[in-house]
Design a protein around this motif. Structure first.
Motif, PDB file in Angstrom:
ATOM      1  N   ALA A 157      -6.550   2.189  -3.760  1.00 52.58           N
ATOM      2  CA  ALA A 157      -6.933   2.082  -2.350  1.00 52.58           C
ATOM      3  C   ALA A 157      -8.009   3.101  -2.006  1.00 52.58           C
ATOM      4  CB  ALA A 157      -5.702   2.287  -1.463  1.00 52.58           C
ATOM      5  N   MET A 158      -7.871   4.320  -2.501  1.00 52.31           N
ATOM      6  CA  MET A 158      -8.853   5.357  -2.229  1.00 52.31           C
ATOM      7  C   MET A 158     -10.231   4.944  -2.769  1.00 52.31           C
ATOM      8  SD  MET A 158      -8.426   9.452  -2.792  1.00 52.31           S
ATOM      9  CE  MET A 158      -8.550   9.389  -4.565  1.00 52.31           C
ATOM     10  N   GLU A 159     -10.267   4.375  -3.960  1.00 50.62           N
ATOM     11  CA  GLU A 159     -11.530   3.898  -4.529  1.00 50.62           C
ATOM     12  C   GLU A 159     -12.142   2.803  -3.665  1.00 50.62           C
ATOM     13  OE1 GLU A 159     -11.126   2.718  -8.648  1.00 50.62           O
ATOM     14  OE2 GLU A 159      -9.929   4.500  -9.092  1.00 50.62           O
ATOM     15  N   PHE A 160     -11.299   1.900  -3.194  1.00 46.95           N
ATOM     16  CA  PHE A 160     -11.786   0.814  -2.348  1.00 46.95           C
ATOM     17  C   PHE A 160     -12.382   1.354  -1.051  1.00 46.95           C
ATOM     18  CE2 PHE A 160     -11.107  -2.213   1.099  1.00 46.95           C
ATOM     19  CZ  PHE A 160     -11.915  -3.243   0.662  1.00 46.95           C
TER      20      PHE A 160
ATOM     21  N   GLY B  38      -1.273   8.534   5.268  1.00 44.88           N
ATOM     22  CA  GLY B  38      -2.145   9.696   5.132  1.00 44.88           C
ATOM     23  C   GLY B  38      -3.555   9.307   4.722  1.00 44.88           C
ATOM     24  N   LEU B  39      -3.683   8.310   3.864  1.00 44.52           N
ATOM     25  CA  LEU B  39      -5.001   7.823   3.458  1.00 44.52           C
ATOM     26  C   LEU B  39      -5.746   7.237   4.649  1.00 44.52           C
ATOM     27  CD1 LEU B  39      -7.129   7.179   1.305  1.00 44.52           C
ATOM     28  CD2 LEU B  39      -5.875   5.055   0.844  1.00 44.52           C
ATOM     29  N   LEU B  40      -5.052   6.482   5.483  1.00 37.36           N
ATOM     30  CA  LEU B  40      -5.687   5.916   6.682  1.00 37.36           C
ATOM     31  C   LEU B  40      -6.158   7.022   7.627  1.00 37.36           C
ATOM     32  CD1 LEU B  40      -3.265   2.937   7.370  1.00 37.36           C
ATOM     33  CD2 LEU B  40      -5.600   2.813   6.460  1.00 37.36           C
ATOM     34  N   VAL B  41      -5.345   8.062   7.783  1.00 34.90           N
ATOM     35  CA  VAL B  41      -5.734   9.196   8.630  1.00 34.90           C
ATOM     36  C   VAL B  41      -6.952   9.902   8.034  1.00 34.90           C
ATOM     37  CG1 VAL B  41      -5.016  11.452   9.517  1.00 34.90           C
ATOM     38  CG2 VAL B  41      -3.447   9.503   9.646  1.00 34.90           C
TER      39      VAL B  41
ATOM     40  N   LEU C 218       0.876  -1.169   0.000  1.00 39.68           N
ATOM     41  CA  LEU C 218       0.000   0.000   0.000  1.00 39.68           C
ATOM     42  C   LEU C 218       0.915   1.222   0.000  1.00 39.68           C
ATOM     43  CD1 LEU C 218      -2.949   0.896   0.093  1.00 39.68           C
ATOM     44  CD2 LEU C 218      -2.852   0.767   2.573  1.00 39.68           C
ATOM     45  N   ASP C 219       1.053   1.842  -1.188  1.00 43.52           N
ATOM     46  CA  ASP C 219       1.966   2.968  -1.319  1.00 43.52           C
ATOM     47  C   ASP C 219       1.465   3.934  -2.389  1.00 43.52           C
ATOM     48  OD1 ASP C 219       2.519   1.714  -3.733  1.00 43.52           O
ATOM     49  OD2 ASP C 219       4.626   1.304  -3.274  1.00 43.52           O
TER      50      ASP C 219
END
Length: 169
Positions: A32-35, A63-66, A24-25
């Motif tokens: 990942a954002m779409e998911f 940052g996506l997780l945050v 995940l990078d």
């Protein structure tokens, strides 16, 4: 060698459980954002993100997780992570993410934690004897896949699954 990115999600009743497997990078960020957007649409703001099978997590993914945690909070829900303080997910402790997003050693622990105790707390997960196989989705394969590789949810599919076709194992 990087592992092809795979996502799966299951409905655990009170929350959606999202499992991330592989890298995940920045190269998989859009996928990942779409998911995660699909998961919010399907399950609402109560999500558990299982990172036990993640083999690489960079700053963009963190940052996506945050961002997902903030979105869950804003929508009146909770997002918690399943990870251990070693290997790939150690970055969550180094960056201080675990001081904001609750982290648990197992999916079961995240699902059974009182919701009032989840937001903005850390449960101190240093246990290494977790079993990712406890959270592996069933063999049922979803049928609707978008061109980007994101599987769409329908009533017959018990989980969403994403495999990035550009990644090789």
């Amino acid at each position: 060698m990087t592992t092809a990115l795979q996502f799966a999600s299951t409905d655990a009743g009170k929350a959606g459980v999202l499992t991330v497997k592989g890298t995940l990078d920045y190269t998989t960020y859009q996928l990942a954002m779409e998911f995660f957007d699909q998961a919010f649409a399907r399950f609402g703001p109560d999500l558990v993100v299982n990172l036990l099978e993640t083999d690489f997590l960079d700053s963009r993914a963190t940052g996506l997780l945050v961002s997902c945690w903030k979105r869950a909070e804003e929508e009146g829900g909770r997002l918690s992570l399943v990870a251990v303080e070693q290997g790939t997910t150690r970055v969550l402790w180094i960056t201080g993410v675990v001081s904001r997003i609750p982290v648990f050693p197992t999916v079961e622990a995240a699902l059974t934690a009182p919701s009032s105790g989840l937001t903005g707390t850390t449960t101190g997960t240093t246990t290494a004897d977790t079993t990712p196989s406890d959270t592996t989705p069933s063999d049922t394969t979803p049928s609707n896949v978008t061109p980007s590789g994101v599987t769409t949810a329908d009533a017959a599919a018990p989980f969403l699954s994403v495999t990035d076709p550009t990644m090789t194992e």
